[in-house]
Design a protein around this motif. Sequence first.
Motif, short mmCIF file in Angstrom:
data_model
loop_
_atom_site.label_atom_id
_atom_site.label_comp_id
_atom_site.label_asym_id
_atom_site.label_seq_id
_atom_site.Cartn_x
_atom_site.Cartn_y
_atom_site.Cartn_z
N ALA A 144 -5.47 -5.54 10.29
CA ALA A 144 -5.26 -4.46 8.77
C ALA A 144 -5.04 -3.24 9.31
CB ALA A 144 -5.67 -4.70 7.36
N TRP A 145 -3.89 -2.85 9.48
CA TRP A 145 -3.90 -1.44 10.39
C TRP A 145 -3.23 -0.06 9.10
CZ3 TRP A 145 0.87 2.16 9.76
CH2 TRP A 145 0.47 3.02 9.90
N PHE A 146 -3.72 0.80 9.10
CA PHE A 146 -3.27 1.91 7.48
C PHE A 146 -3.96 3.01 7.93
CE2 PHE A 146 -7.77 0.24 7.57
CZ PHE A 146 -8.71 1.50 6.60
N ILE A 168 0.09 0.53 4.77
CA ILE A 168 -0.53 -0.72 5.78
C ILE A 168 0.48 -1.57 6.07
CG2 ILE A 168 -0.26 -1.67 3.26
CD1 ILE A 168 -3.15 -3.06 3.99
N LYS A 169 0.20 -2.22 7.74
CA LYS A 169 0.77 -3.15 8.21
C LYS A 169 -0.45 -4.31 8.57
CE LYS A 169 4.44 -4.37 10.23
NZ LYS A 169 6.26 -4.18 9.79
N GLU A 203 8.68 2.42 12.99
CA GLU A 203 9.29 0.98 11.77
C GLU A 203 8.52 0.82 10.97
OE1 GLU A 203 11.28 -0.98 15.50
OE2 GLU A 203 9.65 -2.67 14.41
N VAL A 204 7.50 1.52 10.85
CA VAL A 204 6.07 1.48 9.02
C VAL A 204 7.02 1.24 8.15
CG1 VAL A 204 4.02 1.33 9.02
CG2 VAL A 204 4.43 0.94 10.37
N MET A 260 -1.04 -3.12 -1.48
CA MET A 260 -1.46 -4.48 -1.03
C MET A 260 0.18 -4.04 0.20
SD MET A 260 -0.81 -8.09 -3.01
CE MET A 260 1.34 -8.13 -2.81
N SER A 261 -0.58 -4.37 0.74
CA SER A 261 0.14 -5.68 2.05
C SER A 261 0.49 -6.97 1.92
CB SER A 261 -0.63 -5.89 3.48
OG SER A 261 -0.84 -7.43 3.74
N GLU A 262 2.09 -7.06 2.27
CA GLU A 262 2.73 -8.41 2.70
C GLU A 262 2.35 -9.10 2.81
OE1 GLU A 262 5.99 -8.11 5.30
OE2 GLU A 262 7.74 -6.55 4.37
N MET A 263 2.42 -11.09 2.69
CA MET A 263 1.87 -11.93 3.35
C MET A 263 1.99 -12.27 4.45
SD MET A 263 0.75 -13.38 0.15
CE MET A 263 0.87 -13.25 -2.23
#
Length: 353
Positions: free
Chosen positions: A196-198, A184-185, A352-353, A293-296
């Motif tokens: 939100a990309w996943f 997720i990014k 880079e993800v 969960m993604s980053e903040m």
Amino acid sequence: MSLCQLSLLNGTEAINSSQVCSLEFSSKECRPFLTSFDRNNLPVVFCRRSPATVKPSSLNVTLKNSEYISSNEKYIYPGLIIEWSAPENDNALSQLEGFLMVWQSSQQQYCRLFRFSDRTDLFKKARFQYQLQYINTLTEYTIKVYSLPPPERPDQTEFFVSQTIASFDGYKLMRGPIDWTPRIKMIGFNNGSLAAWFTLAPKEFKITTYRIQLVHVEKDSSNFAQEKTYTANLQSYSTYEATVRFENLVAGTYYVVIQVIDLLANITDQCICFVDDPRETSKKCQVLCSSVMSEMLVINSIAQLGQGALNRDKMVKEASRNQSDGIYGVSHFLNVIFIYLFGYSVENWLMEV
């Protein structure tokens, strides 16, 4: 130049093709011709003057699971199986010298040249097959096969067949869907929205439902502020990634939770996500396959918008036109944003993800 690795298949039976296809030329050797379509740049074993041969009669490209071992851990990465049939025209078959096979993404281009030493009646009913062990993950490829002698220009559609296919994300070899989690990014915009990309699960896992929950930390860090559901269509699984957009957000800190859902969890003999329990005679089904969960991410307020942000929002709307329910394909949506914001395409970011 090397011995030909092209396979010849008659039904499910493999035929010895060594007496038919004698030579194979690598990308380095065939790229001078591919970039120019000047026959003078072909290896010397190919004819310079014969008329072009009509295209193969069919092409079928499928993904394959290729195992890769690193530090004693097994991983699955995408590969390709490329199959095609010779031209059906008898005159074309009599002139067929070989094939040019091309596979390319927006960033890279590869090719193979195959030179035939003989022609056989098997060409009329057999299929040619070439396997690529590894290709890049989460990448859209266009595969083309030209009959040789080649045409004067690469865009002459009567002389080649083509197909486009998207590769899946690599993953660690596991027990099954219960062990898989998406990547997720998040990307935030000054107009009070985020994307939100996943990644989507491998098709063979048969997972179709993803619950995407947006949490506003300052407002309520234990409950979601917005929720969307993404449904993947396994019958038309043309990509292994998705993007969901959340809009009309106030300034603050956010994160996204993605839950992978098993809709068949209440049907013991059909559920997708399960664990083996030695105390049970049947498998133990799980509604929630996994959660990540993604980053903040901090979203600025709309009051801080400048002209640049307004232009950026306009580009986002252009990229997402004719899409519905806030769900956008990453190739259609993120490429426009990334090139505008950072000057490079989403493929570079995905590495880079």
